[in-house]
Design an enzyme around this catalytic site. Structure first.
Site, PDB file in Angstrom:
ATOM      1  N   TYR A   1      53.163  94.199  13.888  1.00 12.06           N
ATOM      2  CA  TYR A   1      53.251  95.192  14.957  1.00 12.06           C
ATOM      3  C   TYR A   1      52.239  94.873  16.052  1.00 12.06           C
ATOM      4  CZ  TYR A   1      53.090  99.688  17.367  1.00 12.06           C
ATOM      5  OH  TYR A   1      53.125 100.678  18.324  1.00 12.06           O
TER       6      TYR A   1
ATOM      7  N   LYS B   1      53.020  93.912  20.069  1.00  9.58           N
ATOM      8  CA  LYS B   1      52.487  94.635  21.215  1.00  9.58           C
ATOM      9  C   LYS B   1      51.616  93.743  22.100  1.00  9.58           C
ATOM     10  CE  LYS B   1      54.607  98.461  20.590  1.00  9.58           C
ATOM     11  NZ  LYS B   1      55.638  98.899  21.569  1.00  9.58           N
TER      12      LYS B   1
END
Length: 255
Positions: free
Chosen positions: A152, A156
């Protein structure tokens, strides 16, 4: 008034952003992953320009989604709000690693390349991007042991760098990244401690405001304030390497 497309607008930050823009008199195009999910927008739909359907984890559906949006006209602004953190979706590892990259990075890249170029682009980042360690050799996590937190964070980092790269390559477009904070959405969870309103109001402000600060590009924002992103995201060599990898993965270069 602006015409704004918001991905992932069935709940959470995306829905809140849609409601705010509608109340301000802007024209909004909604997005849902499936027709069943679109039912959650029945109350908003009469006050919008319509809803488009498509699963952002599936490349062919992203292409179809872009075609649906383009038929509705050229957007003034696009908010790439949709995102996943696989634990929240209870996906098995075999699906989780593919969906994290697809939804958080590949979909916003594909939509950006395929949609008629807007005046403004807003990409949802996260403060966790600063913990991301880029690995272009294994961007799909086929070789490494799966770590959803790191995956994750990497996704990002990539989408933050993408926002800044587009600002540099498309000087006629205002492109920014937003860290909404750890907010109590379905993905953030009930114990999240940041302000949900500030999380979505920064998106909408960058998408439509004529404030001088909102008319800038290449920024990373948190609660209406410009902050320094991870240093790697600002490096032009890294940005261009990312664009090259994304073009190879999708078959579509940034035009």
């Amino acid at each position: 008034m602006s015409l704004v497309f918001i991905t992932g607008s069935t709940e959470g930050l995306g829905r809140n952003a849609a409601e705010t823009l509608i109340e301000q008199g802007h024209r909004v195009v909604l997005h849902a992953r499936t027709r069943e999910r679109a039912d959650a927008l029945a109350d908003l739909l009469p006050r919008t320009e319509g809803i488009v359907i498509g699963d952002l984890s599936q490349a062919d559906e992203v292409v179809g989604l872009a075609e649906q949006v383009n038929r509705l006209g050229k957007m003034d602004a696009i908010i790439h709000n949709a995102g996943v953190y696989t634990s929240a979706d209870r996906l098995p590892t075999s699906e989780g690693h593919a969906r994290t990259l697809a939804v958080n990075v590949l979909a916003p890249y594909l939509l950006t390349t395929m949609l008629d170029r807007p005046q403004r682009l807003v990409f949802l980042s996260s403060g966790l991007h600063k913990g991301g360690k880029a690995n272009f050799q294994d961007i799909n996590w086929h070789l490494r042991t799966w770590n959803e937190d790191q995956a994750y964070a990497e996704s990002k980092l990539y989408v933050t760098a993408l926002a800044l790269a587009i600002a540099r390559h498309w000087p006629d477009v205002k492109s920014n990244a937003v860290n909404p904070g750890w907010v109590p959405t379905r993905m953030g969870g009930q114990y999240a401690s940041d302000d949900l309103n500030e999380g979505h109001l920064t998106q909408t402000w960058l998408a439509v405001s004529n404030d001088s600060a909102a008319l800038t590009s290449g920024g990373y924002w948190f609660h209406h304030q410009r902050h320094a992103p991870a240093s790697l995201a600002t490096e032009t060599e890294f940005q261009d390497q990312l664009l090259s990898v994304l073009a190879e993965l999708t078959g579509i270069p940034l035009r």
